[in-house]
Design an enzyme around this catalytic site. Structure first.
Site, PDB file in Angstrom:
ATOM      1  N   LYS A  89      -1.129  -4.985  10.542  1.00 42.50           N
ATOM      2  CA  LYS A  89      -0.039  -5.949  10.379  1.00 42.50           C
ATOM      3  C   LYS A  89       0.632  -6.213  11.724  1.00 42.50           C
ATOM      4  CE  LYS A  89       0.434  -4.913   5.563  1.00 42.50           C
ATOM      5  NZ  LYS A  89       0.765  -3.923   4.566  1.00 42.50           N
ATOM      6  N   GLN A 143       5.648  -0.172   3.433  1.00 43.33           N
ATOM      7  CA  GLN A 143       4.267   0.110   3.036  1.00 43.33           C
ATOM      8  C   GLN A 143       4.266   1.097   1.857  1.00 43.33           C
ATOM      9  OE1 GLN A 143       1.445  -1.364   4.642  1.00 43.33           O
ATOM     10  NE2 GLN A 143       0.482  -0.566   2.806  1.00 43.33           N
ATOM     11  N   ASP A 176       6.780  -9.282   0.610  1.00 39.25           N
ATOM     12  CA  ASP A 176       5.776  -8.756  -0.333  1.00 39.25           C
ATOM     13  C   ASP A 176       5.978  -9.375  -1.720  1.00 39.25           C
ATOM     14  OD1 ASP A 176       3.754  -7.105   0.476  1.00 39.25           O
ATOM     15  OD2 ASP A 176       4.937  -5.257   0.405  1.00 39.25           O
TER      16      ASP A 176
END
Ligand code: NAP
Length: 288
Positions: free
Chosen positions: A52, A96, A119
């Site tokens: 990322k 994460q 997200d």
């Protein structure tokens, strides 16, 4: 023989457009910024987080990586998220998952400001998606929709079967297909007639996480087959749910693993970060 839906090549093309849009926003004084938070030392998560960071740097997106030790308390993590929620340089925040067991992941998801929730797991964004007006969609299903568009696959009027009902993949996938006027069936571990359901699919999407799960006899001739899974086979090689050599001759289009859905997921995180940047600066999406 199926045509391969080359997510890797298409993602590279998308990244060029993202780079241009990030440069445009930066010139206007709004460089997009993404914060990624990793708690603990899960090796797979470490790879995802590094990727990322690399993607952001390649596209001119400001990237802030926070690698916190395993013993970080829930309170400390929530404090960091509060700081990031108020940091103007940061447009998108991603924690994460999974987080270590002593941290409540739902509390973490809900601590991210919805407008920075790239997200799209926050209940507010889930609500927007469910009511058909998403501002961000979860990266994996959104990436699949984008890849389908590139290959001319229109779910309208098609029977779409999604295997898996997770909040990350299965459920939002089904909602996006519904929004595109597909007729959607969601299957899961308690579905008694899975093979029969799959055989009705014009578009079959498998997000189970079990190597060898989708066999040739479960697929209708000419179906579009999307393999979301990222499993390791007995030799440690990355593979999907689909028995590729059995399914590929029957499908009209198929995603490979690797090189199918995975690269599109990465691209959508960058796109969501640009969207977040525009939203926070009250700017229109140039594609609209
Ligand atoms: P998950 O939370 O474990 O969900 C798996 C789903 O599969 C569950 O809904 C489960 O049903 C269902 N399932 C399990 N066994 C089944 C069976 N025998 N018959 C029918 N359904 C069954 O996993 P996930 O997070 O959605 O991820 C799924 C896969 O996608 C994993 O391999 C993951 O690594 C991969 N993934 C890939 C990407 C990417 O970018 N390519 C992104 C995210 C995830 P129940 O709900 O009944 O238990």
């Amino acid at each position: 023989m199926a045509k391969i839906m080359d997510g890797k090549a298409f993602a590279a093309k998308c990244k060029n457009q993202i780079r241009e849009e990030a440069a445009r926003l930066t010139e206007m004084g709004h460089q997009p910024g993404l914060a990624v938070v990793l708690v603990g030392e899960n090796p797979a998560s470490q790879v995802y987080v590094r990727n990322k960071d690399k993607d952001c740097r390649e596209c001119g997106i400001y990237s802030a990586m926070y690698t916190l030790p395993e013993e970080t308390s829930e309170e400390q993590l929530l404090e960091l998220l509060d700081v990031l929620n108020h940091d103007d340089k940061i447009n998108g925040i991603l924690v994460q998952l999974p987080v270590p067991k002593h941290i409540d992941s739902q509390k973490v998801i809900e601590a991210i400001a919805p407008i920075k929730d790239v997200d799209a797991f926050h209940p507010t964004n889930v609500g927007y998606l469910t009511t058909g007006m998403p501002r961000f969609a979860p990266c994996t299903p959104a990436g699949i929709v984008k890849l389908m568009e590139e290959y001319g696959v229109d779910p309208a009027g098609k029977h779409c079967v999604v295997i898996g009902r997770s909040n990350i993949v299965g459920k939002p996938m089904a909602l996006l297909l519904l929004q595109k006027n597909g007729t959607v069936t969601i299957c899961h571990s308690k579905t008694p007639d899975l093979k029969e359901q799959c055989l009705r699919a014009d578009i079959l999407i498998s997000a189970v996480g079990k190597t060898g799960f989708v066999t040739g006899d479960m697929v209708k001739e000419g179906a579009v087959v999307i393999d979301v899974a990222m499993n390791r086979n007995s030799e440690g090689k990355l593979c999907g749910d689909v028995v590729y050599e059995e399914v590929e001759p029957k499908a009209s289009l198929i995603t490979p693993v690797p090189g199918g859905v995975g690269p599109m997921t990465r691209v959508m995180l960058l796109e969501n970060t640009l969207t977040a940047c525009r939203l926070q600066n009250h700017m229109e999406d140039p594609a609209c």
